[in-house]
Structures are given as C-alpha cells and as structure tokens.
Design a protein around this motif. Structure first.
Motif, PDB file in Angstrom:
ATOM      1  N   LEU A 144      13.960  -3.776  -6.738  1.00 27.44           N
ATOM      2  CA  LEU A 144      13.787  -2.553  -5.464  1.00 27.44           C
ATOM      3  C   LEU A 144      12.544  -1.899  -5.430  1.00 27.44           C
ATOM      4  O   LEU A 144      11.685  -1.914  -4.878  1.00 27.44           O
ATOM      5  N   GLN A 145      13.013  -1.703  -6.696  1.00 27.16           N
ATOM      6  CA  GLN A 145      11.733  -0.564  -7.028  1.00 27.16           C
ATOM      7  C   GLN A 145      10.159  -1.187  -7.545  1.00 27.16           C
ATOM      8  O   GLN A 145       9.175  -1.194  -6.844  1.00 27.16           O
ATOM      9  N   ALA A 198       9.268  -4.341  -5.994  1.00 26.57           N
ATOM     10  CA  ALA A 198       8.780  -4.585  -4.789  1.00 26.57           C
ATOM     11  C   ALA A 198       8.264  -3.760  -4.350  1.00 26.57           C
ATOM     12  O   ALA A 198       6.913  -3.376  -2.942  1.00 26.57           O
ATOM     13  N   GLU A 199       8.536  -2.173  -4.499  1.00 27.79           N
ATOM     14  CA  GLU A 199       7.851  -0.659  -3.419  1.00 27.79           C
ATOM     15  C   GLU A 199       6.561  -0.539  -4.163  1.00 27.79           C
ATOM     16  O   GLU A 199       5.008  -0.445  -3.378  1.00 27.79           O
ATOM     17  N   ILE A 200       6.481  -1.009  -5.306  1.00 20.16           N
ATOM     18  CA  ILE A 200       4.772  -0.646  -5.940  1.00 20.16           C
ATOM     19  C   ILE A 200       4.401  -2.309  -5.756  1.00 20.16           C
ATOM     20  O   ILE A 200       3.205  -1.893  -6.339  1.00 20.16           O
ATOM     21  N   ASN A 232       3.805  -3.792  -3.170  1.00 19.04           N
ATOM     22  CA  ASN A 232       3.356  -4.251  -2.381  1.00 19.04           C
ATOM     23  C   ASN A 232       2.358  -3.098  -1.800  1.00 19.04           C
ATOM     24  O   ASN A 232       1.862  -2.805  -0.411  1.00 19.04           O
ATOM     25  N   GLN A 233       2.447  -1.478  -2.056  1.00 14.57           N
ATOM     26  CA  GLN A 233       1.703  -0.707  -2.242  1.00 14.57           C
ATOM     27  C   GLN A 233       0.134  -1.366  -2.702  1.00 14.57           C
ATOM     28  O   GLN A 233      -0.835  -0.657  -2.738  1.00 14.57           O
ATOM     29  N   LYS A 276      -0.231  -1.427  -6.243  1.00 17.56           N
ATOM     30  CA  LYS A 276       0.182  -0.081  -6.853  1.00 17.56           C
ATOM     31  C   LYS A 276       0.634  -0.551  -8.409  1.00 17.56           C
ATOM     32  O   LYS A 276       1.126  -2.248  -8.106  1.00 17.56           O
ATOM     33  N   ASP A 331       1.558  -9.660  -1.023  1.00 14.88           N
ATOM     34  CA  ASP A 331       0.596  -8.293  -1.101  1.00 14.88           C
ATOM     35  C   ASP A 331      -1.166  -9.104  -1.069  1.00 14.88           C
ATOM     36  O   ASP A 331      -1.929  -8.464  -1.792  1.00 14.88           O
TER      37      ASP A 331
END
Length: 291
Positions: free
Chosen positions: A105-106, A108-110, A112-113, A115, A228
């Motif tokens: 989950l961590q 995925a957030e990185i 998709n942004q 980063k 992404d």
C-alpha cells in the motif's frame, strides 16, 4: 542476515577485474578518472550483502537512464548474451506491489504520484534479491534502476566492485512518447510499445526513428497500461530523475566508470552500436541475443 548489519570497505581495483571494456568512442565515451574520493560513512539498517571474490564472478554492470529510455530492454538482452542476471529495481517494486505484504500500500501511493521510492525500501528489496541469487550460485549482474542517489551509490560501492556504468540517453520529448506508448499483456506479461517515433534531424542533431513494438494477435486484446504511465506522472518522473541523476553520473564519472551512450534509434539501430561500444560485437552469441 548478519551480513546486512555492516558495510565493507570499498575495493579500489577496477581494470584488473573488468571482463569487457568499451573500445569505440564514436557513439559513446568513457570519462577520464579523477583521483578517487572517499565515500562518506553512514549507518543503514539494510546494507547490501557482500558479493563473492571478483576473481570468481562475471561482469557487474549498472545501467542508468531516464524512465522509458530502454534500460530494461538492453539490460535484459545483455543479460542473455553474457549469462548474468538482469536485476531491475522497478520489477522488484512491481512484484512487491502485486503482493499482499505490508509494504504494498505504501509503494502504491508513492508510485502513483510519480515519486521515487525511498533508499531504505529499494535497498531492502535489492538485498533480498542479491541474497537469493547468491544462494542459487549466481555470479555477476546487470543492475537496472539502481543506484539513483549518491547515498545508494556509496552503499553499492561499499560492498561490491562495479565494473562499468552505462548511461543510456534520449531527448526528453522522445522519452515522453515512449513512456506513454508502453503496454503490457495482462495474460503473458509481455511488454510492448505502440508509439511510432520518426523525428527528422535538425540543426546538426541526428534524426531518431523508433518503430513500434507491437504485440502478436493473441495479446492485442489483452493490453494494459501501467497506472503511472500518464502524461503528468511521466513528466514528473522525468523532472525528478533529471534533478537527481547528475550527482550520480558525476560520482561514477570521477571514478572513470561512466559510459555515455546516446541511443541513435530503436533496437535495430542501437543494439549493434551498443555492442560495439561495449566491445561485444564479435561475441559468439551476439546474433542469438539480438533475435
């Protein structure tokens, strides 16, 4: 895992351990080495495991380059040619993303942004991969997507001897088209690209022709686009990479290990010239690897 709790002193030997060295400077050049400067010491919870004696291993190369430049394509081809594993940190991240682990989950957030994944996460994933390879008797490697920061480069230098760093280069507008054209077959996992790039040379700059890498008919209806690979995210990734890449390139340039290679086009145009620059054009398995 005790080996992951300490850093080793860096080895300063280079030329005596390299198996292949570039000889052609027409499309690529190796910078002259400056005196080596010491790596700054620091502690890390997950340093990479020490590798085997350099006399008993194959090439240990790093491929640098912007997202979408082709590190995976050329790294995997050279992996087949030289018989060493191709280790792509992007693949390690995507494998972790597909798992149900606490890190997914961590990540995925990185991702998709647009980063960059932190040093600690990348080092942890790479450590597991290298240890698994050593357990299977692997010798040598081609690293794709690592190191991306000075800190990562210092960690890598502290535990193994990198023979050569190949920096693949393309203009940014070509990279954007390539990234937006990437497709993956959801069934077989094959990677394709629907972008057709044909840029005429202007103002002394050579033209660039890259034909699309289209899927076979049985994959055509099963193509997916990475979450992404949107224009905004790709532009952000390129911006972040360009800002962070210069220090890493200088790190290896100062050690005389950086090979700059401007891709002249797609695989048919670039592969033979890359082999020539790496002194591999007369390798007995070149033809089969190019197929």
């Amino acid at each position: 895992m005790a080996a992951l709790t300490r850093l080793l002193k860096p080895s300063h030997s280079f030329s005596s351990h390299i198996s292949y060295i570039p000889r052609s400077l027409s499309t690529a050049s190796i910078e002259e080495a400056d005196p080596r400067f010491p790596s700054s010491p620091f502690s890390t919870p997950n340093p990479l495991p020490p590798r085997s004696d350099p006399k008993d291993r194959n090439v240990q190369w790093v491929f640098l380059g912007s997202p979408g430049v082709g590190k995976g394509t050329y790294g995997s081809r050279l992996s087949n040619l030289l018989g060493v594993p191709h280790i792509a940190t992007g693949d390690l991240v995507r494998h972790e993303l597909s798992s149900s682990g606490p890190l997914s989950l961590q990540l995925a957030e990185i991702v998709n942004q647009g980063k960059l994944v932190s040093d600690e996460i990348i080092i942890s994933l790479l450590s597991k991969r290298l240890e698994a390879g050593e357990a299977k008797g692997e010798s040598g490697f081609i690293l794709d997507g690592f190191p991306r920061t000075i800190r990562q480069a210092e960690i890598l230098e502290g535990v193994t001897e990198i023979d050569l760093v190949v920096n693949l280069k393309l203009p940014e507008y070509v990279l954007l088209e390539k990234c937006l054209g990437r497709r993956t077959c959801s069934q077989c996992g094959g990677n394709f690209n629907v972008a057709s790039i044909n840029i005429k040379g202007e103002n002394g700059n050579p033209g660039i022709i890259m034909a699309p890498l289209l899927p076979p008919p049985h994959c055509a209806s099963k193509l997916t686009i990475r979450s992404d690979d949107t224009e905004a995210v790709v532009k952000e990734r390129l911006h972040v990479y360009n800002e962070m890449s210069q220090p890493v390139e200088e790190f290896y340039r100062s050690r005389g290990k950086l090979l700059e290679f401007d891709l002249p086009g797609g695989i048919p145009e670039s592969w033979p010239k890359l082999l020539q620059a790496l002194n591999l054009d007369d390798h007995e398995d070149t033809q089969s690897a190019a197929a």
